[in-house]
Enzyme design. Structure first.
Site, short mmCIF file in Angstrom:
data_model
loop_
_atom_site.label_atom_id
_atom_site.label_comp_id
_atom_site.label_asym_id
_atom_site.label_seq_id
_atom_site.Cartn_x
_atom_site.Cartn_y
_atom_site.Cartn_z
CD1 TRP A 101 -4.20 15.70 38.24
CD2 TRP A 101 -6.06 16.46 37.28
NE1 TRP A 101 -5.03 16.16 39.23
CE2 TRP A 101 -6.18 16.62 38.68
CE3 TRP A 101 -7.14 16.84 36.47
CZ2 TRP A 101 -7.31 17.16 39.28
CZ3 TRP A 101 -8.27 17.40 37.07
CH2 TRP A 101 -8.34 17.55 38.45
CG ASP A 168 -0.56 19.18 34.12
OD1 ASP A 168 -0.26 20.17 34.84
OD2 ASP A 168 -1.65 18.56 34.25
CE LYS A 192 -4.18 21.15 42.08
NZ LYS A 192 -4.60 20.58 40.81
C1 LIG Z 1 -5.24 20.18 39.77
C2 LIG Z 1 -4.59 19.68 38.53
C3 LIG Z 1 -5.17 19.86 37.27
C4 LIG Z 1 -6.53 20.49 37.07
O1 LIG Z 1 -6.51 21.84 37.30
P1 LIG Z 1 -7.83 22.77 37.09
O2 LIG Z 1 -7.28 24.14 37.22
O3 LIG Z 1 -8.78 22.40 38.19
O4 LIG Z 1 -8.38 22.49 35.75
C5 LIG Z 1 -4.47 19.40 36.18
N1 LIG Z 1 -3.27 18.80 36.30
C6 LIG Z 1 -2.70 18.59 37.51
C7 LIG Z 1 -1.36 17.90 37.59
C8 LIG Z 1 -3.34 19.02 38.66
O5 LIG Z 1 -2.77 18.81 39.86
#
Ligand SMILES: *Cc1c(COP(=O)(O)O)cnc(C)c1O
Length: 349
Positions: A101, A168, A192
Site C-alpha cells: 500500500w 494511512d 477493514k
Molecule cells: C486495503 C488497504 C488499502 C486500499 O484500500 P482501497 O479502499 O481498496 O483502495 C490501502 N491501505 C491499506 C493499509 C489497506 O489495508
C-alpha cells in the site's frame, strides 16, 4: 455452522451493526422508506451525516482546526489526492515504504512532486518496520502506513520528523486510542475496521490545505468537501451509516477496552504460533500487527490440509495474501476472542 470471519477486507462487522443496517434497508427510522431511497439533503440523512462526523471528533478528541470528511474512491484514490492537495510540484515529500500500500502511494505521489523514499523494508519482503531514518529538513510531510495489512506488521512508535506526519490507518483505525494531533492527516478506507466498503474517512489539519498553488476542481479539493460537510455531491449514505453504527458500537465499548481485547486476541494467537513447531510467524516479532497475523507452516505441504481443516470448522478468510503465502488471520475489532480460541484449538490439532 457458526462462521468465524478472519478476512482481511471487506471484513467482519459487529452483528448488532449488521442487524441495524439490514433493518435500515427495509425501513429507516420508521419512515416507511429504505435508507437507500432517502435524499441526502433531507433532514434525516443530514442528521445522520452530522452524527457520523461528530462521533469521529469525539472519539479522537479533535481540536477545531482538524476537519473530518467522508469521501469516495477508496484509499487508493487518496494515494493520489493527498499529494495533489498537499504537495506543491516543486517540493519534496518523504515516504516510508513498508508494503504494497505504501509502495502504491509512493508511485501516485510521484505524479505531483518530488518523492524521497527515506526508508524501505522491501529488501526483506516487508517483514519489518524500518526505524532510525532521517527525514529531509525541507520535506512537506512524512508519509507512513500504520498497519501493513498484507505483511502483518504494525508501526508501534510515532516516527520522528520536523514536518507533519500523514498516515494511512486503513486497517487499524479505532483499534486503539491515538493522539490524533500527532498527525497532520489521517485517513482510512472503511472496509477493514470501520464499516462497509464505499467510503474513505479523512481527518486533516485544515491549516495544511490550500498551499500547493494548484487550481483544483472542487470534487478533488479536500477544502470543498470540508465546506460541504462531505455532501458536495451524493455521498455514499449507506456506507457512512454503517460507519456511524460501528462508531456508536466503539463508543459504547470504549477505545481502551477495544485495545485491550485486540491485544488479548493477538497475544493468544502469537503465543500459539511461537509455541507450535508446525507453524512460524513471518513478521519481525517486535513489529507484529495486532490486526493481521501472518504465519506459515514449517512443512509447506501441511498448508492445504490446515486450510481444509479451518474450512470444515467455520473459519473463513484465513488464506495468506499471495505475496506472503501461508495464512493471515485478520483480527479486527468485531472479531471475538472465541474465534481465535477456535483457531488456536485447530492449530494444536
Ligand atoms: C486495503 C488497504 C488499502 C486500499 O484500500 P482501497 O479502499 O481498496 O483502495 C490501502 N491501505 C491499506 C493499509 C489497506 O489495508
Amino acid at each position: 455452522m457458526t462462521k468465524y470471519n478472519f478476512s482481511a477486507g471487506p471484513a467482519i462487522l459487529p452483528q448488532s451493526v449488521l442487524q441495524q443496517l439490514s433493518q435500515s434497508i427495509v425501513d429507516y427510522k420508521s419512515t416507511g422508506l429504505s435508507i437507500l431511497e432517502l435524499s441526502h439533503r433531507g433532514d434525516l440523512i443530514v442528521e445522520m451525516l452530522d452524527e457520523a462526523h461528530a462521533l469521529v471528533r469525539e472519539l479522537l478528541n479533535l481540536p477545531r482546526n482538524y476537519k473530518v470528511i467522508y469521501l469516495t474512491g477508496g484509499a487508493t484514490t487518496h494515494f493520489g489526492l493527498i499529494p495533489y492537495n498537499l504537495l506543491p510540484q516543486n517540493k519534496t515529500a518523504a515516504y516510508v515504504n513498508t508494503g504494497t500500500w505504501s509502495d502504491k502511494a509512493i508511485n501516485y505521489a510521484r505524479h505531483y512532486g518530488n518523492v524521497e523514499v527515506v526508508a524501505s523494508s522491501k529488501d526483506a519482503n516487508f517483514n519489518y518496520i524500518p526505524k532510525n531514518y532521517d527525514v529531509p529538513n525541507d520535506a512537506q510531510y512524512l508519509y507512513v502506513t500504520s498497519n501493513n495489512t498484507i505483511y502483518g506488521t504494525m508501526l508501534k512508535q510515532m516516527p520522528k520528523a520536523n514536518c507533519p506526519v500523514f498516515i494511512d490507518m486503513s486497517s487499524d483505525i479505532f483499534s486503539q486510542p491515538i493522539n490524533a494531533t500527532d498527525y497532520g492527516l489521517i485517513y482510512a478506507a472503511s472496509q477493514k475496521n470501520l464499516g462497509p466498503v464505499g467510503t474513505t474517512l479523512l481527518i486533516v489539519n485544515e491549516e495544511l490545505l490550500g498551499q500547493t498553488g494548484r487550481d483544483i476542481p472542487p470534487m478533488f479539493d479536500y477544502r470543498a468537501h470540508i465546506k460541504k460537510k462531505s455532501a458536495l455531491n451524493t455521498p455514499p449514505v449507506f456506507s457512512i451509516y454503517g460507519c456511524l453504527l460501528t462508531l456508536r458500537w466503539i463508543k459504547e465499548k470504549g477505545l481502551e477496552n477495544i485495545a485491550a481485547a485486540n491485544k488479548a486476541k493477538a497475544g493468544l494467537l502469537y503465543t500459539e504460533i511461537d509455541r507450535n513447531p508446525h507453524f512460524k510467524g513471518t513478521a519481525a516479532i517486535e513489529d507484529r500487527s495486532t490486526m493481521n497475523a501472518t504465519f506459515v507452516c514449517t512443512q509447506p505441504e501441511m498448508e492445504s490440509r490446515f486450510l481444509q481443516l479451518c474450512e470444515q470448522n467455520g473459519i473463513v478468510g484465513i488464506k495468506g495474501h499471495r505475496s506472503v503465502g501461508g495464512f493471515r488471520a485478520s483480527m479486527y475489532n468485531a472479531l471475538e476472542l472465541k474465534a481465535v480460541e477456535v483457531l488456536v484449538e485447530l492449530m494444536r490439532g
